[in-house]
Design a protein around this motif. Sequence first.
Motif: not given
Lengths: 444, 484
Positions: B402, B459-461, B464
């Motif tokens: 993240d 959370h940001t890839t 998930r």
Amino acid sequence: MNYSPHTQKDKKEMLDAIGVPSVEDLLKAIPQEFRLQKLDLPEGISELELKALVSEKAAKNRSTRELTSFLGAGAYEHYIPEVVGTVISRGEFLTAYTPYQAEASQGTLQAIYEYQSLICELTGMDAANASMYDGASALAEAVLLAVRETGRRRVIFSSSLHPEYKQVIRTYLEGYKIELVEIAHRDGLFDEEGLKGQANEDAACVIMQNPNFFGFIENAEAIDAACHRCGALLIACVNPVSLGVLKSPGECNADIAVGEGQPLGIPLSYGGPYLGFFAVKEKHMRKMPGRIAGMTKDIEGKRGYVLTMQAREQHIRREKATSNICTNEGLMALAACVYLSLLGKEGIKEVARQNVLKSHYLKDGILKLSGYELMSGRPFFNEFIIRCGKDPDRIIGDLLKHGIIGGLPLGRFYPNMKNCMLICATETKTKEEIDRFVELLGKH
Amino acid sequence: MEKLIFEMSSAGRKGYSLPKLDVPEADLKSLIPPGLSRNTEAGLPEVSEFDCVRHFTRLSQLNYSLDTTFYPLGSCTMKYNPKINEKLAGLEEFAALHPYQPDSSIQGTLEILYETEQALSKICGMDGFTLQPAAGAHGELTGMLIVRAYHTSKGNPRKKVIIPDSAHGTNPASAALCGYEVVTVRSDKAGRVDLEALKALVDEEVAVLMLTNPNTLGLFEKNVKEIAGLLHKAGALLYLDGANLNALLGITRPGDMGFDIVHVNLHKTFSTPHGGGGPGSGPVGVKGHLLDYLPVPRIRQKRNKLTLDYDPKKTIGRVRAFYGNIGIIIRAYCYIRSLGWAGLKDAALDAILSANYLKARLKAHYQPAVDDEPCMHECVFSGKDKKEYGVRTLDIAKRLLDYGFYAPTVYFPLIVEEAIMVEPTETESKETLDAFIEAMIKIAEEAKTDPALLREAPHTTPVRRLDEVLAARELNLRWKSSGA
């Protein structure tokens, strides 16, 4: 050139943070007697100098772009769409590691999944792994799988199997008590009677290379019958481009399919890096060597990919792993994936068809000459063997003066075939080039 | 997520072009009998060239890579892969060479191979090298076969290979592949071979000890001289897993420490790109008494020309078809020539400096596996003290994604609980290291204040956290036309 970004100021700050006055203080664990004063190597050079140095070396080579090559024998010159190179040189693929952190490696993982799927479609098999080093080592691993699965000790192949592949199998099996049974070929093909005599309840596997090293297409049906009658596994070692026209390993009833993936969009590069592909029927899936990508879901239910069945692998199972392989040929598998995607259903057939027609046109031309004859009239894909009236090495040497690499003299591998030459024509050869080759051969 | 290439297929689309056939048409059936021909066509996708370019470009963008991100994978030496080396290795005069071309037409390539063998011999203090193995584990297999051939020539191939419990998994797997029984030797808390334990294991049936130095905890094996003495006295050999050679360049040489065989990873120490899982290259070097066993072909110099020798008498044979991963070897050659003797040593020193800097700045927040001495090129932490917050090393690794960093190697070496193994390499700037340190410190804080944030990371890839258990339970290894 030095690629380290640390300035004197950086170094000072870092040493201060560590709390030592110099880097030397970090090396105290190395006994003084082992410390080296200076490496006996030249000074470093700039990019410009490097370019000049390497270009000078390059100029001492004569490539298949400058020369017209009719060499095959396990490595083939094919048309490689530009897109293949464009994709595999993207830093995001090129400079990533094996996809241990799946969430940050979905590009590589999806590409492996697609590659596995494409290999399955092409070979008619149920599951494929993410790649092996090359065709020969993939075959050796296939033999190991067969030995593990059957608990038997005999490995049967024909003398028409690629000689270097035979050598690699011998090397890999050095530590095992395995009996390697080589059956002399009959008119260029696997000797069916010989096979029937050797395929007994001790046989772990029968290796069928198709087309075989001589270029001929094997009678898979007979080999399959003899092999499976005694409960051995059938390993098909195939040229992937030939599968545009030839019976697939799946159709041949093979249990394991392997081969050299270089023809699928990978440059000749004097022998490597290449690509070993490896595929099996479903029941052998969990015994496969190597990395395997599988589809799964994330915690929100979204589709994604991970490396799976890792319990087979060396980092978990250590000495009990199905193979010691770790780094494989990922980027080359990506090249094959792009190549097969571009060619598609029709393209693979068309490339294969052109290989058949060009090589047969070449064969017809040579047969019109006096002093040459075919080793056998068996059907072939894109290469064949001719017997020459003269020493093939002399013919090759003379052709080279005319800018042609004529083929591979076989005396090096088969002492009784000193007057034979293996010749290949793929879709890259024009009619004009083939005609000129035939004309020059005619002068001998 | 990006569709599969198969899902983009539309019958009749073409992504290739071939010249019009210029030789006479013929019915394929007249050349290849129906019994030998394919009956069901291969279900390959049909896409346009542009579709294909977009698809793979978009896939590439889902990856973290060295060119885009700090990639501190321990034991993997993810250093910058110089662009000029890509360009030079790709020159047509190298890339368009057939492996069976006459030696006279490939002198440039043979020169590079020969000089690379020489350079690696000097760097490692060995007497000769083969460049044929395609990767580190392939080098290990080659090395073990050499060990077997050597002992066999002495009348007994011997039975056992000793491997420390801190070793890479490839070591025992390679030894087993070669028919040896693996005997594990205990390490002390610094990952160093326990000498007393080793003494009890060495006997006349031990063929070799496979050692990694610096070891997998990033520490120099101080007792290497005693270890070599013990082995040699029993007639056994000492093998170096050169995965960590980056720490030794120009500082010290395995050959001087008593190693008989060493494999190096060109895709680690010598900057060649890893390609998302290869191709690599795992050259093997040996001392004089083992030179005869190296695999074929060997490069020989004869009257100012280089040739390939296919039949030395005692060779272990062939480990692959053709010569080796030439394209990778050329890149490594470029790297060695660019850096020269001083540059190689600076690379090692800077790598060691960077690793110690990371350790110094992080040790208040993560527990170092060993804290009473400096590390070499990598450092290992344990995440076990985070377990009290319900957070594991895996969660820390995922949370790092993240923050835009690839994760270190985790859960290795096996002798460190909840291991986090960080190898920064010499090519990352202090600013990058500082940013990574800041992220690690924040994560240590988050572990206390908001452990769920870590457990649910990333959370940001592009996706998930992925379900590996599901993948293994309901195997889906390929696309099928009937729907996956």
